[in-house]
Design an enzyme around this catalytic site. Structure first.
Site, PDB file in Angstrom:
ATOM      1  N   GLY A 106       0.831  -1.182   0.000  1.00 50.07           N
ATOM      2  CA  GLY A 106       0.000   0.000   0.000  1.00 50.07           C
ATOM      3  C   GLY A 106       0.874   1.244   0.000  1.00 50.07           C
ATOM      4  N   ILE A 107       0.249   2.390   0.220  1.00 49.72           N
ATOM      5  CA  ILE A 107       0.985   3.646   0.212  1.00 49.72           C
ATOM      6  C   ILE A 107       1.354   4.037   1.635  1.00 49.72           C
ATOM      7  CG2 ILE A 107      -1.075   5.098   0.375  1.00 49.72           C
ATOM      8  CD1 ILE A 107       0.295   7.001  -1.628  1.00 49.72           C
ATOM      9  N   GLY A 108       2.491   4.701   1.787  1.00 51.99           N
ATOM     10  CA  GLY A 108       2.889   5.166   3.106  1.00 51.99           C
ATOM     11  C   GLY A 108       4.311   4.774   3.455  1.00 51.99           C
ATOM     12  N   ILE A 110       5.488   3.054   6.013  1.00 42.65           N
ATOM     13  CA  ILE A 110       5.725   1.686   6.484  1.00 42.65           C
ATOM     14  C   ILE A 110       5.848   0.705   5.326  1.00 42.65           C
ATOM     15  CG2 ILE A 110       4.798  -0.224   7.838  1.00 42.65           C
ATOM     16  CD1 ILE A 110       3.635   1.814   9.769  1.00 42.65           C
ATOM     17  N   GLU A 129      -1.884  -3.175  -6.400  1.00 41.83           N
ATOM     18  CA  GLU A 129      -2.778  -2.116  -6.875  1.00 41.83           C
ATOM     19  C   GLU A 129      -1.951  -0.888  -7.218  1.00 41.83           C
ATOM     20  OE1 GLU A 129      -6.813   0.106  -5.403  1.00 41.83           O
ATOM     21  OE2 GLU A 129      -5.235  -0.186  -3.931  1.00 41.83           O
ATOM     22  N   GLY A 227      -7.834  -0.836  -2.408  1.00 38.62           N
ATOM     23  CA  GLY A 227      -7.772  -2.277  -2.623  1.00 38.62           C
ATOM     24  C   GLY A 227      -7.355  -3.076  -1.403  1.00 38.62           C
TER      25      GLY A 227
END
Length: 305
Positions: A106-108, A110, A129, A227
């Site tokens: 995912g985004i970020g 971490i 995604e 997602g």
């Protein structure tokens, strides 16, 4: 899909036309490729800075009603240096990722930090995604080959891309990278076809039942559902798959816990969906736990304060 995505007029940015008459959606296949083929009028904004990407995101000039040009640099997402908390969390997750795993980030900060922690792994694959800049570093380390994947073998696949110029340059005209619509990339039935799928996403908060809010902050929705649920489900169905929800145990000012009795906003993930939950204080697997066990294991991940 057309019942939900049909538009009268759709305007989207494309890369310049190739010698065969095709334009590429570049960084934004997601829903755009579906809408572009179903709208009543398609207007293309050609930008020479948009990368040309292979896959199911090419539109022929015969399908286009009007063309304008606007050659401006793409917006870049600048990566932040991982914090000490990020490094602790990413190390915990990296230790549980096997060679040959198929990754979704995912985004970020971490997820980006997790990617950096996997540089010494071998034969990793990418089915995600969102494609982010951290993947470029993994490629340079030799960790990504995509050879262990069952579908889209030897290919890195994504549906949207957000990162810096090095990422845009990396995906441009690269035959090892392909983009597909979200209805394909995010379908759990597709995701599960690869073995050892590893999904890593960030969240805003989680309650003691395991319900998750990933899109609502300070009284406002700041993000869509994305997602996250799709890849949690796909990873759980995948042979050897694992999904991780990773986050700092407190807010940035360290004044509020992100592990809470009651969510402050929307429920993004229902209580039965999360698998591994990770903070800087440890990790727990919520699958198969009773409500009491969930609460106690999540409290263990909370800040002692």
């Amino acid at each position: 899909l057309s019942d939900f995505n049909h538009m009268n007029v759709f305007m989207i940015t494309f890369s310049p036309m190739d010698r065969h008459g095709y334009f590429s959606l570049g960084t934004s296949c997601d829903y755009s490729s579906t809408v572009a083929r179903d709208c009543e009028m398609l207007i293309v904004e050609v930008n020479k800075h948009m990368p040309r990407v292979f896959g199911e995101n090419l539109i022929h000039i015969s399908e286009i009603h009007a063309i304008v040009e606007n050659h401006i640099p793409l917006i870049e997402l600048k990566d932040k240096e991982p914090s000490d908390k990020d490094k602790i969390i990413s190390s915990t997750i990296a230790d549980m990722v096997e060679d040959g795993a198929c990754l979704q980030f995912g985004i970020g900060s971490i997820p980006n930090s997790v990617a950096l922690s996997l540089a010494n792994h071998k034969n990793l694959g990418i089915h995600t995604e969102m494609l982010t800049s951290s993947v470029v570093d993994l490629y340079k380390s030799g960790a990504i080959t995509n050879r262990k994947k069952s579908i889209h073998k030897y290919k890195t696949v994504f549906t949207l891309c957000w990162g810096n110029k090095s990422l845009h340059d990396f995906i441009d005209d690269n035959p090892s990278v392909e983009s597909y619509p979200a209805w394909h990339i995010n379908d759990p039935a597709i995701i599960q076809k690869n073995d050892n799928v590893v999904s890593v996403n960030s969240i805003v908060e989680i309650d003691l039942f395991g319900q998750v809010n990933s899109e609502y902050l300070q009284g406002h929705e700041f993000s869509g559902v994305g997602g996250q649920r799709d890849f949690m489900s796909g990873a759980f169905r995948s042979k050897g798959g694992k999904s991780f929800l990773a986050f700092h145990s407190t807010t940035r000012d360290d004044k509020r816990s992100k592990i809470v009795p009651v969510l402050s906003g929307l429920v993004t993930d229902s209580r039965m969906e999360p698998m591994f939950v990770v903070t800087e204080h440890g990790i727990t697997n919520l699958k198969g736990k009773t409500n009491s066990e969930r609460a106690l294991s999540l409290i263990e991940l909370a800040s002692p304060r």
